[in-house]
Scaffold this active site. Structure first.
Site, PDB file in Angstrom:
ATOM      1  N   LYS A 127     -11.873  12.232 -13.137  1.00 55.33           N
ATOM      2  CA  LYS A 127     -11.235  13.625 -12.927  1.00 55.33           C
ATOM      3  C   LYS A 127     -11.288  14.342 -14.309  1.00 55.33           C
ATOM      4  CE  LYS A 127      -7.459  12.313  -9.867  1.00 55.33           C
ATOM      5  NZ  LYS A 127      -7.763  13.099  -8.772  1.00 55.33           N
TER       6      LYS A 127
ATOM      7  N   ARG B  21      -6.856   6.647   0.194  1.00 57.02           N
ATOM      8  CA  ARG B  21      -7.279   5.797   1.608  1.00 57.02           C
ATOM      9  C   ARG B  21      -7.818   4.607   1.603  1.00 57.02           C
ATOM     10  NH1 ARG B  21     -11.316  10.898   2.100  1.00 57.02           N
ATOM     11  NH2 ARG B  21      -9.669  11.416   0.658  1.00 57.02           N
TER      12      ARG B  21
END
Length: 494
Positions: free
Chosen positions: A278, A352
């Site tokens: 990130k 996920r």
């Protein structure tokens, strides 16, 4: 803070540091305000005639030592137009009252604000009022070195009062329990990543269950998860020196033969993005990426406090997502517990990957319904902002239940579509599926990924990326969606 409910109390005879009453727009008095006005020979009417305050929302006025009134102070809070009054406005009014009284020397408060709620909305209004007070006085100073210098509210006791003969003590107790669950959620999410690790979450769960006869906790270590075939979960945790944990809580409030409902929370205690690193700006906020798991823990704590007659399974999928020589790489293919292979195109789509194995694992409990909660996609913030959580589901009845609970708890969600057209975006040339579906409809394709692991039970996915925390000067956890989850559990238990 202690919360209690009292009925049939004349507002003018309340023995407290402050009594709180509502004023409608254009100086229209609430029922409790009328009682005080009569006892004080029109002191409130005389004050309103000055024109500085006339019952507008978000406004207040504090009066002192009115004649004929036992309470030392009377706080007038604006409610706006009477015909537009609802639970949300009453909650806002309670926020205003608590925010202003916490800056005074007031210790004992008696509030008649919810006395104005319609009878059918009174329970909801009372629950939300307690939560509003707790939210307003919440602070997190665990890591401040000089706590003595920090201002602390004097508030000790908040009584919800109605002049009519009604018993809303259960709603008050439930509100207090939900508020404590929110506090636990917020404390965990606000804690730094070097303290709140997967191991810390496991210890917190075990501590919660220690003195409870109807709450049990088991912790799956990475070795056990490997034996179960949780290759998707382990593909995330293997990049960190902090071991991942699958934490399972069993709340047994219902009959032994009753099938449970399940709450499954994403617990990424810090998310660097992994190899798909990130940007550095605001990366500190990635300590909040475990709020889904924290909300499950907070909701189970509230269940214990409320002693709801329902069986609940809580699953915390806890891991750190770090870049290292052991971390997963874009293009790696892993096998989930369900036996489905996943091509990891982006290691920052890790939530996920841990959730899909947790959702497969929870199937062994044959749940009647499953809700997963996750700070899953930035796309949800783009779609819905920071006010409403995203909801996707494979079951219309369950989706409507959760949406209704959100409205009831003033913790709303909005349903987004999900179907085969979006599943096409998850196609992989090399595995059963990819873990991302590209920029379009990112929230939907993330849910479509999870849906492939929830085919055998009714399921709702809550994307709380926009609602779990605030940035900027008010940076910190919101405690959402604990109110929504608890309201759903209350409704299910009834």
């Amino acid at each position: 803070m202690k919360y209690q409910f009292q009925a049939k109390i004349p507002a003018a005879q309340v023995d407290a540091d402050c009594v709180v009453v509502g004023i409608y727009k254009a100086n229209e008095l609430s029922a409790a305000a009328q009682v005080i006005d009569t006892a004080s020979s029109g002191a409130i009417t005389e004050h309103l005639a000055l024109g500085d305050f006339s019952g507008e929302k978000q406004r207040f006025s504090l009066l002192y030592q009115l004649p004929g009134v036992t309470a030392k102070r009377v706080l007038l809070v604006g409610l706006g137009e009477r015909d537009k009054l609802n639970a949300e406005i009453l909650t806002q009014a309670t926020h205003i009252a608590a925010a202003n009284l916490k800056a005074t020397k007031v210790k004992q408060v008696v509030s008649f604000l919810t006395d104005e709620a319609a009878p059918e909305a009174a329970e909801t209004a009372v629950r939300q009022a307690v939560i509003a007070v707790a939210d307003t006085v919440y602070s997190f100073n665990d890591f401040k070195s000089n706590k003595v210098e920090l201002p602390a509210p004097h508030l000790e006791n908040w009584t919800i009062a109605h002049q009519t003969a009604v018993d809303l003590s259960t709603a008050t107790h439930q509100g207090a329990a939900i508020a404590e669950g929110m506090k636990l959620c917020r404390d965990l999410a606000n804690s730094p990543g070097n303290q709140c690790t997967p191991t810390y979450l496991a210890k917190t769960a075990l501590k919660l269950a220690h003195s409870q006869t109807n709450l049990e906790v088991e912790v799956l270590e990475e070795t056990h998860m490997a034996e179960l075939g949780m290759g998707s979960f382990l593909s995330v945790s293997k990049g960190s020196e902090e071991p991942g944990k699958m934490i399972i809580l069993h709340y047994k409030g219902g009959k032994a033969e009753d099938a449970p409902v399940a709450l499954v929370g994403k617990g990424i205690t810090f998310d660097t993005g992994g190899i798909s690193l990130k940007p550095g700006a605001a990366m500190d906020e990635m300590k909040f990426d475990m709020t889904g798991a924290a909300s499950v823990l907070g909701s189970l704590a509230a269940c214990v406090a409320m002693q709801l007659p329902i069986n609940v399974i809580g699953v915390l999928a806890a891991a750190e997502n770090m870049p290292s020589g052991k971390a997963s790489k874009p293009g790696d293919i892993v096998t989930s517990m369900a036996g489905k292979t996943i091509e990891i195109l982006n290691t920052d789509a890790e939530g996920r990957l841990v959730l899909c194995d947790a959702l497969t694992y929870v199937e062994r409990y044959q749940p009647k319904a499953v809700i997963d909660i996750a700070t899953l996609t930035g796309a949800c913030i783009t779609a819905l902002g920071h006010h409403i959580s995203g909801l996707l589901s494979n079951n219309d009845e369950l989706a409507n239940e959760v949406l209704a609970a959100g409205k009831q708890a003033n913790d709303e969600a909005w349903r987004l579509p999900m179907g085969e057209k979006y599943q096409e975006q998850l196609k992989s040339n090399f595995a059963d599926m990819a873990n991302i579906g590209g920029p379009p409809a990112g929230t939907i394709t993330a849910a479509c990924f999870l849906a492939r692991f929830t085919e055998n039970y009714p399921w709702v996915h809550l994307d709380i990326a926009g609602t779990a925390w605030k940035s900027g000067a008010a940076k910190g956890s919101t405690g959402r969606p604990v109110p929504l989850l608890c309201q759903w559990l209350i409704n299910r238990a009834q």
